[in-house]
Design an enzyme around this catalytic site. Structure first.
Site, PDB file in Angstrom:
ATOM      1  N   GLU A 264      15.976   9.119 -11.458  1.00 48.76           N
ATOM      2  CA  GLU A 264      15.318   8.883 -10.172  1.00 48.76           C
ATOM      3  C   GLU A 264      16.213   8.024  -9.292  1.00 48.76           C
ATOM      4  OE1 GLU A 264      11.394   7.136 -10.226  1.00 48.76           O
ATOM      5  OE2 GLU A 264      11.408   6.904  -8.054  1.00 48.76           O
ATOM      6  N   LYS A 397      -0.428   5.086 -27.141  1.00 48.24           N
ATOM      7  CA  LYS A 397       0.029   6.134 -26.217  1.00 48.24           C
ATOM      8  C   LYS A 397      -1.100   6.758 -25.402  1.00 48.24           C
ATOM      9  CE  LYS A 397       3.823   6.946 -29.369  1.00 48.24           C
ATOM     10  NZ  LYS A 397       4.511   7.799 -30.302  1.00 48.24           N
ATOM     11  N   ASP A 473      10.106   3.976 -27.856  1.00 47.74           N
ATOM     12  CA  ASP A 473       9.328   5.215 -27.809  1.00 47.74           C
ATOM     13  C   ASP A 473       8.843   5.388 -26.372  1.00 47.74           C
ATOM     14  OD1 ASP A 473       7.481   7.233 -27.991  1.00 47.74           O
ATOM     15  OD2 ASP A 473       6.707   6.585 -29.941  1.00 47.74           O
ATOM     16  N   HIS A 571      14.716   6.340   0.151  1.00 48.20           N
ATOM     17  CA  HIS A 571      14.611   7.482  -0.753  1.00 48.20           C
ATOM     18  C   HIS A 571      15.367   8.679  -0.211  1.00 48.20           C
ATOM     19  CE1 HIS A 571      12.103   6.731  -4.317  1.00 48.20           C
ATOM     20  NE2 HIS A 571      11.855   5.621  -3.658  1.00 48.20           N
TER      21      HIS A 571
END
Ligand code: ADP
Length: 586
Positions: A264, A397, A473, A571
């Site tokens: 990104e 998660k 993770d 951006h």
């Protein structure tokens, strides 16, 4: 040229039975039947051949000069002609047989490799370090062939200077059997005992099965042994993610260069600007509030009464010592901290919390929980264990209030006071606008959205990027990104107090992906690689503070960009290159 240079697993000369190979490579040869050593026989035939050529040419010249018919030959000339033909046949047989065979028999291309190809490969191997293009290109299968493939060379920069992977004749057979479903793809590593070769074969089979090219997904340059049984099953290559560095982040008096793996645009630049603002403000302070990984099995009884009995037993302080002794047997580092229970009818959810040293700790806590469940079975034989993880109560998660409220992994709070002039000069906004925006966006806006732990601008951006870079993770970014960002004007409204409170940062510096080469290098950069020698757990705790510090920087910078109206412009600058996207997609 040595044929063995092209093989990663097996000498190539096995595929080239008619090639001349050195004696020490192939002990039984037809030339062993010759009375003289091979090189002497060759030398004798060469000498004979050229002497005869010279003799016959001089005789021919003599005949022309004396006008003697050419067909009138003497005995010595007959002998010379016979000897010439014999030596020619010998030399042709010895040096030209490959050439003649290649013309006459035209062997199947999946078996043979021509001298030219071999030389090209040799040249390529010599040049490989100069190559910039990653591998897999030779495996380009945009039109997957139905007929047997030519010898496949994955031509790439190699890992620790080993030769590039070559798939050979017998690999072709394995590829075919994987494609046919006779050999399970998952069994390649154990069957071949060579993880890289297994990945190359699986990759080729996959390309043929799907008809899709994996060109661009590198195969070379990765240690496939290191992921076996630990990090990834059935690998066919690896994805490259650029790692950018934000910092130095001045945190608790130490400087950290924060590695961020992301695609990104703007993210690293923005976090870097936040780090600069924090540095100019004298740094951030981060405090660890809690450190405990959780696991919550679910058990069922015949009645709610029995479930309640177990709840009372587990929560009785008198039983804690016994339970912790049983739990702690699982590891030198796992130490039970507490058990909290919740009942749903006759089902009991037990949330075990334990410290896990420098490991993120899921395996460790699971082992400890299993020990306790086995132990409880004696006093509660009617207990039916439905699962080691009671899903929503762990909660791993998944977004869940239990993590937001109780914490999971490391709970931290990180703060900094940014002077008004740093807010103006570096962040290009004002204290007042930041405070107002934080109230309306991160607090009220998130409340309006019914957010769960999401009272922040973009904590998950930073958490994910640091997690990927350091081998955490990445799926745990869900609860690890729980964060409330607070901004307040202090010092009579001149300066900004900014803080991030993150109750569930789940990180480790041992186990899982942390031991892989790239991830371990990033941990090393932060000074938290592996297990802490001095104090077990210190490295993972420091890593958690770095994650929070980087989130603080990210929050400051993004909030400033929004409040200054810079977000879209920046951006457009960093996310949108001027490249023709349609070309890239084609
Ligand atoms: P996780 O529980 O995060 O999945 P693992 O259990 O796979 O991690 O890895 C932890 C392993 O590392 C355990 O075998 C543990 O004994 C070992 N280890 C060595 N040093 C440490 C340490 N300082 N902290 C935690 N674990 C450690």
């Amino acid at each position: 040229m040595k044929a063995t240079r092209f093989s990663s697993a097996k000498p190539v000369q096995a595929l080239k039975p008619t090639k001349t190979v050195s004696l020490d490579e192939d002990p039984t040869k037809a030339s062993d039947a010759l009375p003289l050593p091979l090189h002497l026989t060759n030398a004798a035939f060469f000498t004979l051949f050229f002497s005869l050529v010279y003799f016959l040419l001089s005789r021919w010249r003599e005949k022309i000069r004396t006008s003697t018919p050419l067909h009138v030959v003497t005995f010595s000339e007959i002998v010379a002609i016979i000897a010439f033909v014999a030596s020619f046949i010998y030399l042709l047989g010895f040096f030209g047989i490959d050439f003649v065979q290649s013309l006459v028999f035209r062997p199947s291309p999946d078996v043979w490799i021509s001298e030219d190809e071999e030389e090209e490969n040799e040249f390529f191997l010599c040049k490989e370090d100069a190559r910039k293009v990653p591998c897999g290109q030779a495996l380009d299968c945009s039109l997957p062939p139905l007929a047997p493939q030519a010898t496949i060379v994955t031509a790439q920069k190699v890992f620790d200077e080993k030769p590039v992977t070559v798939l050979m004749e017998e690999d072709e057979e394995i590829i075919k059997s994987v494609v046919a479903g006779t050999t399970p793809s998952y069994s390649l590593e154990s069957k071949l005992g060579d993880c890289k070769r297994a990945a190359a074969i699986r990759r080729e089979a996959l390309q043929r099965l799907t008809g899709k090219s994996l060109s661009g997904l590198p195969l070379e340059g990765f240690d496939y042994e290191s992921v076996l049984g630990q990090c990834c099953e059935m690998p066919v290559g690896y994805v490259q993610i650029p790692v950018g560095i934000a910092g130095p982040l001045l945190l608790n008096g130490r400087e950290f260069s924060v590695p961020m793996a992301t695609t990104e645009g703007c993210l690293v630049a923005s976090t870097n600007r936040g780090c600069k603002a924090i540095h100019l403000s004298g740094g951030a302070t981060c405090v660890l509030l809690k450190d405990g990984m959780t696991r919550a099995p679910v058990v069922r009884f015949g009645t709610a009464k029995r479930a309640a009995d177990l709840k009372l037993y587990l929560e009785d302080p008198d039983n804690f010592e016994t339970l912790s002794v049983v739990f702690n047997r699982s590891s030198r580092f796992g130490r039970l901290q507490g058990i909290k229970c919740a009942i749903a009818g006759k089902n009991l959810y037990m949330r075990f919390t334990c410290s896990t040293g420098d490991a993120m700790g899921m395996n460790m806590v699971s082992k400890g929980v299993q020990n306790v469940l086995d132990f409880l079975q004696t006093d509660f034989p009617d207990m039916d264990v439905l699962g080691i993880s009671g899903e929503k109560f762990c909660s791993d998660k998944k977004p869940a209030a239990v993590n937001w409220i109780e914490g999971r992994g490391k709970s931290v709070v990180c703060e900094a006071i940014i002077p008004g002039d740093v807010v103006r000069k570096v962040l290009k906004t004002s204290v007042e606008s930041l405070v107002e925006l934080n109230m309306l966006k991160n607090l009220t806006g998130s409340a309006m959205a019914g957010a769960l732990g999401g009272f922040n601008a973009h904590a998950s951006n930073i958490v994910s990027a640091v997690y990927i870079a350091t081998g955490q993770d990445p799926a745990q970014n869900i609860e690890s990104s729980h964060c409330i960002t607070m901004m307040e004007a202090v010092n009579a409204g001149k300066d900004l107090h900014v803080s991030v409170t993150m109750p569930s940062i789940e990180v480790g510096t041992v186990g899982g992906g942390t031991q892989l080469a790239s991830q371990s290098a990033c941990l090393n950069l932060l000074g938290v690689k592996g297990a802490s020698k001095e104090m077990p757990g210190a490295n993972s705790r420091t890593l958690a503070t770095v994650v929070a510090g980087a989130v603080l920087a990210g929050e400051l910078s993004l909030m400033s960009a929004i409040s200054a109206g810079q977000l879209v412009n920046s951006h457009m600058k960093y996310n949108r290159s001027s490249k023709d996207v349609s070309k890239a997609s084609s």
